[in-house]
Each structure stands twice: as C-alpha cells, then as structure tokens.
Design a protein around this motif. Sequence first.
Motif, PDB file in Angstrom:
ATOM      1  N   PHE A 107       0.841  -1.196   0.000  1.00  0.00           N
ATOM      2  CA  PHE A 107       0.000   0.000   0.000  1.00  0.00           C
ATOM      3  C   PHE A 107       0.881   1.253   0.000  1.00  0.00           C
ATOM      4  N   PRO A 108       0.651   2.202  -0.908  1.00  0.00           N
ATOM      5  CA  PRO A 108       1.518   3.383  -1.004  1.00  0.00           C
ATOM      6  C   PRO A 108       1.506   4.259   0.256  1.00  0.00           C
ATOM      7  N   GLN A 109       0.413   4.316   0.952  1.00  0.00           N
ATOM      8  CA  GLN A 109       0.306   5.138   2.161  1.00  0.00           C
ATOM      9  C   GLN A 109       0.395   4.267   3.418  1.00  0.00           C
ATOM     10  N   LYS A 110       1.323   3.319   3.397  1.00  0.00           N
ATOM     11  CA  LYS A 110       1.439   2.339   4.481  1.00  0.00           C
ATOM     12  C   LYS A 110       1.626   3.011   5.845  1.00  0.00           C
ATOM     13  N   ARG A 111       2.465   4.015   5.918  1.00  0.00           N
ATOM     14  CA  ARG A 111       2.734   4.666   7.202  1.00  0.00           C
ATOM     15  C   ARG A 111       1.464   5.305   7.773  1.00  0.00           C
ATOM     16  N   LYS A 112       0.723   6.011   6.940  1.00  0.00           N
ATOM     17  CA  LYS A 112      -0.535   6.634   7.395  1.00  0.00           C
ATOM     18  C   LYS A 112      -1.546   5.575   7.835  1.00  0.00           C
ATOM     19  N   LEU A 113      -1.606   4.477   7.106  1.00  0.00           N
ATOM     20  CA  LEU A 113      -2.512   3.394   7.463  1.00  0.00           C
ATOM     21  C   LEU A 113      -2.141   2.822   8.824  1.00  0.00           C
ATOM     22  N   LYS A 114      -0.856   2.589   9.052  1.00  0.00           N
ATOM     23  CA  LYS A 114      -0.393   2.061  10.338  1.00  0.00           C
ATOM     24  C   LYS A 114      -0.653   3.063  11.464  1.00  0.00           C
ATOM     25  N   GLN A 115      -0.498   4.354  11.192  1.00  0.00           N
ATOM     26  CA  GLN A 115      -0.801   5.362  12.208  1.00  0.00           C
ATOM     27  C   GLN A 115      -2.281   5.318  12.571  1.00  0.00           C
ATOM     28  N   GLY A 116      -3.127   5.145  11.571  1.00  0.00           N
ATOM     29  CA  GLY A 116      -4.558   5.004  11.833  1.00  0.00           C
ATOM     30  C   GLY A 116      -4.868   3.768  12.659  1.00  0.00           C
ATOM     31  N   MET A 117      -4.130   2.699  12.401  1.00  0.00           N
ATOM     32  CA  MET A 117      -4.312   1.471  13.182  1.00  0.00           C
ATOM     33  C   MET A 117      -3.904   1.697  14.644  1.00  0.00           C
ATOM     34  N   VAL A 118      -2.849   2.477  14.862  1.00  0.00           N
ATOM     35  CA  VAL A 118      -2.422   2.803  16.231  1.00  0.00           C
ATOM     36  C   VAL A 118      -3.522   3.580  16.942  1.00  0.00           C
ATOM     37  N   LEU A 119      -4.072   4.590  16.271  1.00  0.00           N
ATOM     38  CA  LEU A 119      -5.134   5.398  16.881  1.00  0.00           C
ATOM     39  C   LEU A 119      -6.366   4.551  17.186  1.00  0.00           C
ATOM     40  N   ALA A 120      -6.672   3.607  16.307  1.00  0.00           N
ATOM     41  CA  ALA A 120      -7.852   2.761  16.489  1.00  0.00           C
ATOM     42  C   ALA A 120      -7.678   1.761  17.626  1.00  0.00           C
ATOM     43  N   THR A 121      -6.463   1.303  17.869  1.00  0.00           N
ATOM     44  CA  THR A 121      -6.232   0.295  18.908  1.00  0.00           C
ATOM     45  C   THR A 121      -5.712   0.886  20.211  1.00  0.00           C
ATOM     46  N   PHE A 122      -5.630   2.206  20.298  1.00  0.00           N
ATOM     47  CA  PHE A 122      -5.074   2.851  21.489  1.00  0.00           C
ATOM     48  C   PHE A 122      -5.802   2.419  22.762  1.00  0.00           C
ATOM     49  N   GLU A 123      -7.120   2.491  22.766  1.00  0.00           N
ATOM     50  CA  GLU A 123      -7.900   2.137  23.960  1.00  0.00           C
ATOM     51  C   GLU A 123      -7.690   0.677  24.353  1.00  0.00           C
ATOM     52  N   GLU A 124      -7.647  -0.188  23.378  1.00  0.00           N
ATOM     53  CA  GLU A 124      -7.445  -1.613  23.637  1.00  0.00           C
ATOM     54  C   GLU A 124      -6.086  -1.874  24.301  1.00  0.00           C
ATOM     55  N   VAL A 125      -5.069  -1.150  23.870  1.00  0.00           N
ATOM     56  CA  VAL A 125      -3.706  -1.378  24.376  1.00  0.00           C
ATOM     57  C   VAL A 125      -3.504  -0.752  25.757  1.00  0.00           C
ATOM     58  N   VAL A 126      -3.947   0.487  25.955  1.00  0.00           N
ATOM     59  CA  VAL A 126      -3.685   1.172  27.223  1.00  0.00           C
ATOM     60  C   VAL A 126      -4.785   0.979  28.263  1.00  0.00           C
ATOM     61  N   GLY A 127      -5.951   0.546  27.851  1.00  0.00           N
ATOM     62  CA  GLY A 127      -7.061   0.355  28.778  1.00  0.00           C
ATOM     63  C   GLY A 127      -8.044   1.504  28.718  1.00  0.00           C
ATOM     64  N   LYS A 128      -9.272   1.206  29.106  1.00  0.00           N
ATOM     65  CA  LYS A 128     -10.353   2.201  29.013  1.00  0.00           C
ATOM     66  C   LYS A 128     -10.124   3.396  29.926  1.00  0.00           C
ATOM     67  N   ARG A 129      -9.643   3.136  31.133  1.00  0.00           N
ATOM     68  CA  ARG A 129      -9.478   4.222  32.108  1.00  0.00           C
ATOM     69  C   ARG A 129      -8.463   5.258  31.621  1.00  0.00           C
ATOM     70  N   LEU A 130      -7.318   4.797  31.191  1.00  0.00           N
ATOM     71  CA  LEU A 130      -6.288   5.712  30.698  1.00  0.00           C
ATOM     72  C   LEU A 130      -6.739   6.400  29.409  1.00  0.00           C
ATOM     73  N   ALA A 131      -7.345   5.644  28.516  1.00  0.00           N
ATOM     74  CA  ALA A 131      -7.810   6.216  27.245  1.00  0.00           C
ATOM     75  C   ALA A 131      -8.885   7.282  27.462  1.00  0.00           C
ATOM     76  N   SER A 132      -9.689   7.124  28.512  1.00  0.00           N
ATOM     77  CA  SER A 132     -10.741   8.115  28.771  1.00  0.00           C
ATOM     78  C   SER A 132     -10.168   9.456  29.221  1.00  0.00           C
ATOM     79  N   GLU A 133      -8.935   9.466  29.720  1.00  0.00           N
ATOM     80  CA  GLU A 133      -8.295  10.704  30.163  1.00  0.00           C
ATOM     81  C   GLU A 133      -7.600  11.451  29.018  1.00  0.00           C
ATOM     82  N   VAL A 134      -7.402  10.775  27.900  1.00  0.00           N
ATOM     83  CA  VAL A 134      -6.723  11.381  26.754  1.00  0.00           C
ATOM     84  C   VAL A 134      -7.742  12.113  25.889  1.00  0.00           C
ATOM     85  N   GLU A 135      -7.452  13.380  25.588  1.00  0.00           N
ATOM     86  CA  GLU A 135      -8.400  14.200  24.829  1.00  0.00           C
ATOM     87  C   GLU A 135      -8.043  14.323  23.347  1.00  0.00           C
TER      88      GLU A 135
END
Length: 97
Positions: free
Chosen positions: A20-48
Amino acid sequence: MRFDTPKSLSSVLEEFIEKFPQKRKLKQGMVLATFEEVVGKRLASEVEDLHFEGNKLAMKVSHPSWRHEIHANRFSIAKRLNEKVKSDIISDIIVRS
C-alpha cells in the motif's frame, strides 16, 4: 488451468498493507484505532487529543497526574502499540496537559 493454494485472509491483508503506497498513514490510523485496547479504558478516557506529529504520538490530558503517569510509561506504551501494528511507527510519545 492452474489454481493457487488458498491463502488466509490475514496473510493477504498483510501483503496488501506492505504494498500500500500510504502504508505509514494506514499504520498510524491502526495505532489510533487500537489505542484504547492497548492502554485500557481508564487511561484512554483521560486522553483528549490523540494525534501524530511526524513519528511521535501526541496527546493532551486534563490532569497533571495523568500526564506524569503516561510520561513515565511512554516507552512501554509505545512498544506495545508498535507491537500491536507490527511496525515501528511510534518513536516517542508527547504528553501535554
């Protein structure tokens, strides 16, 4: 007529992502999408405001104690997020309050 052996969907998707030509952007989107799953709901709820600034993941938190907590564990969080997307996307985490 030649038939290839069937491939699993996950291997086909991984091949697609690598080409995929925009691989880096796609992976960044995947990081944003899985942030709550990785850090937990409590910590993710504090991030604005969670976003990327180049290779750095930037976020804003409402309270200085959460800023300190995330800052102290930033390398561990970055490592877990990078492992989740199977790529070295995050070089550092910037935490603002």
